[in-house]
Design a protein around this motif. Structure first.
Motif, PDB file in Angstrom:
ATOM      1  N   SER A 137      -9.280  -4.621  -3.868  1.00 20.95           N
ATOM      2  CA  SER A 137      -8.428  -6.017  -4.332  1.00 20.95           C
ATOM      3  C   SER A 137      -8.337  -6.162  -6.324  1.00 20.95           C
ATOM      4  CB  SER A 137      -9.108  -7.409  -3.231  1.00 20.95           C
ATOM      5  OG  SER A 137      -9.171  -6.524  -2.047  1.00 20.95           O
ATOM      6  N   ARG A 138      -7.333  -6.957  -5.877  1.00 22.08           N
ATOM      7  CA  ARG A 138      -7.503  -6.951  -7.690  1.00 22.08           C
ATOM      8  C   ARG A 138      -6.313  -8.545  -8.107  1.00 22.08           C
ATOM      9  NH1 ARG A 138      -7.379  -1.556  -8.362  1.00 22.08           N
ATOM     10  NH2 ARG A 138      -9.147  -0.795  -9.205  1.00 22.08           N
ATOM     11  N   ILE A 139      -6.983  -9.328  -9.037  1.00 21.52           N
ATOM     12  CA  ILE A 139      -6.398 -10.642  -9.148  1.00 21.52           C
ATOM     13  C   ILE A 139      -4.779  -9.958  -9.972  1.00 21.52           C
ATOM     14  CG2 ILE A 139      -6.264 -12.709 -10.209  1.00 21.52           C
ATOM     15  CD1 ILE A 139      -9.358 -13.011  -9.419  1.00 21.52           C
ATOM     16  N   ASP A 140      -3.825 -10.407  -9.694  1.00 26.40           N
ATOM     17  CA  ASP A 140      -2.235 -10.375 -10.360  1.00 26.40           C
ATOM     18  C   ASP A 140      -3.069 -11.196 -11.468  1.00 26.40           C
ATOM     19  OD1 ASP A 140       0.083  -9.975 -11.600  1.00 26.40           O
ATOM     20  OD2 ASP A 140       1.152  -9.907  -9.993  1.00 26.40           O
ATOM     21  N   THR A 141      -2.940 -10.741 -12.311  1.00 22.14           N
ATOM     22  CA  THR A 141      -3.506 -11.631 -13.635  1.00 22.14           C
ATOM     23  C   THR A 141      -2.333 -13.199 -14.767  1.00 22.14           C
ATOM     24  OG1 THR A 141      -4.159 -10.364 -15.812  1.00 22.14           O
ATOM     25  CG2 THR A 141      -5.520 -11.257 -14.445  1.00 22.14           C
ATOM     26  N   THR A 142      -0.914 -12.161 -14.278  1.00 26.04           N
ATOM     27  CA  THR A 142       0.402 -12.063 -14.839  1.00 26.04           C
ATOM     28  C   THR A 142       0.806 -13.570 -14.482  1.00 26.04           C
ATOM     29  OG1 THR A 142       0.591 -10.131 -15.394  1.00 26.04           O
ATOM     30  CG2 THR A 142       2.520 -11.416 -15.911  1.00 26.04           C
ATOM     31  N   ALA A 143       0.317 -12.490 -13.129  1.00 25.47           N
ATOM     32  CA  ALA A 143       0.938 -14.149 -11.892  1.00 25.47           C
ATOM     33  C   ALA A 143       0.325 -15.276 -12.241  1.00 25.47           C
ATOM     34  CB  ALA A 143       1.490 -13.061 -10.374  1.00 25.47           C
ATOM     35  N   LYS A 161       1.145 -17.243 -14.514  1.00 22.13           N
ATOM     36  CA  LYS A 161       2.840 -18.197 -14.448  1.00 22.13           C
ATOM     37  C   LYS A 161       2.421 -19.176 -13.348  1.00 22.13           C
ATOM     38  CE  LYS A 161       5.632 -14.318 -15.113  1.00 22.13           C
ATOM     39  NZ  LYS A 161       6.993 -13.542 -14.792  1.00 22.13           N
TER      40      LYS A 161
END
Length: 89
Positions: A59-65, A68
């Protein structure tokens, strides 16, 4: 160290890097051949070797989302780092 010595060491480094890249490509080709031979199997024993090819979930954090949707939260947890990049061109 003199300029000539640095040039010699840079040349030797480039040659070694080329050898490493070639060896990595050969290793990848061997891995691909083993994976193709395994098909859907997750584990195979070949003589003294146990070869596994299993799915791994992470599991990774979607930093782009995150930036936003919650820019202030993303900014609060953003850490900037500086490194020195070494390159011989």
């Amino acid at each position: 160290m003199s300029s000539k010595e640095m040039e010699s060491k840079a040349r030797e480094l480039r040659q070694l890097q080329a050898l490493i890249e070639e060896a990595q490509q050969e290793a990848e080709a061997l891995k691909d051949a083993l994976k193709a031979a395994m098909g859907d199997a997750e584990t195979i024993t070949a003589g003294e070797y146990k070869i596994t090819w299993k799915p791994v979930t992470s599991s990774r954090i979607d930093t782009t989302a995150l930036r936003k949707a919650l820019p202030e939260v993303a900014a609060a947890f953003t850490k900037e780092t500086t490194v020195r990049r070494f390159c011989v061109a």
